[in-house]
Design a protein around this motif. Structure first.
Motif, PDB file in Angstrom:
ATOM      1  N   ASN A 125       0.917   4.012  -3.009  1.00 56.54           N
ATOM      2  CA  ASN A 125       0.599   5.412  -2.704  1.00 56.54           C
ATOM      3  C   ASN A 125       1.722   6.344  -3.125  1.00 56.54           C
ATOM      4  O   ASN A 125       1.479   7.405  -3.698  1.00 56.54           O
ATOM      5  N   SER A 182      -4.392   0.596  -4.181  1.00 56.73           N
ATOM      6  CA  SER A 182      -3.732   0.642  -2.872  1.00 56.73           C
ATOM      7  C   SER A 182      -4.745   0.635  -1.730  1.00 56.73           C
ATOM      8  O   SER A 182      -4.434   0.190  -0.627  1.00 56.73           O
ATOM      9  N   ALA A 204       0.827  -1.206   0.000  1.00 57.03           N
ATOM     10  CA  ALA A 204       0.000   0.000   0.000  1.00 57.03           C
ATOM     11  C   ALA A 204       0.861   1.255   0.000  1.00 57.03           C
ATOM     12  O   ALA A 204       0.571   2.214  -0.725  1.00 57.03           O
ATOM     13  N   HIS A 231      -4.984  -1.567   2.118  1.00 55.60           N
ATOM     14  CA  HIS A 231      -4.932  -0.763   3.338  1.00 55.60           C
ATOM     15  C   HIS A 231      -5.080  -1.656   4.569  1.00 55.60           C
ATOM     16  O   HIS A 231      -5.950  -2.522   4.626  1.00 55.60           O
TER      17      HIS A 231
END
Length: 88
Positions: free
Chosen positions: A16, A64, A12, A68
């Motif tokens: 990001n 992404s 993630a 999480h």
């Protein structure tokens, strides 16, 4: 379980940061293009680059979100109001 959570968190973060770099790419390209091309061509070039890179960055942000990882404090069960409302 914890290693899988750590892997998901790393994926993630990578996605990001990749999306953030793609969002900043047209701005960095604009500083270069203004020195090389006439302003009209530089703006058109960066607009086209932004159109494609920002849509791809949006896809990366959505992907992404699937990776999480929620910590214990972010879960609704940790909220005292939630527990009281359900008789715990």
């Amino acid at each position: 379980m914890q290693t899988e959570t750590l892997k998901n968190a790393r994926v993630a973060v990578f996605l990001n940061r990749s999306a953030l770099c793609l969002l900043l790419l047209p701005v960095a390209c604009m500083t270069w293009a203004l020195n090389v091309y006439p302003p009209k061509d530089a703006f058109l070039f960066c607009f086209v680059l932004g159109t494609y890179s920002w849509s791809f960055a949006g896809v990366l942000y959505v992907v992404s979100a699937g990776f999480h990882v929620r910590t214990r404090n972010q879960r609704p069960e940790a909220d005292a109001g939630f527990r009281e409302a359900h008789g715990h």
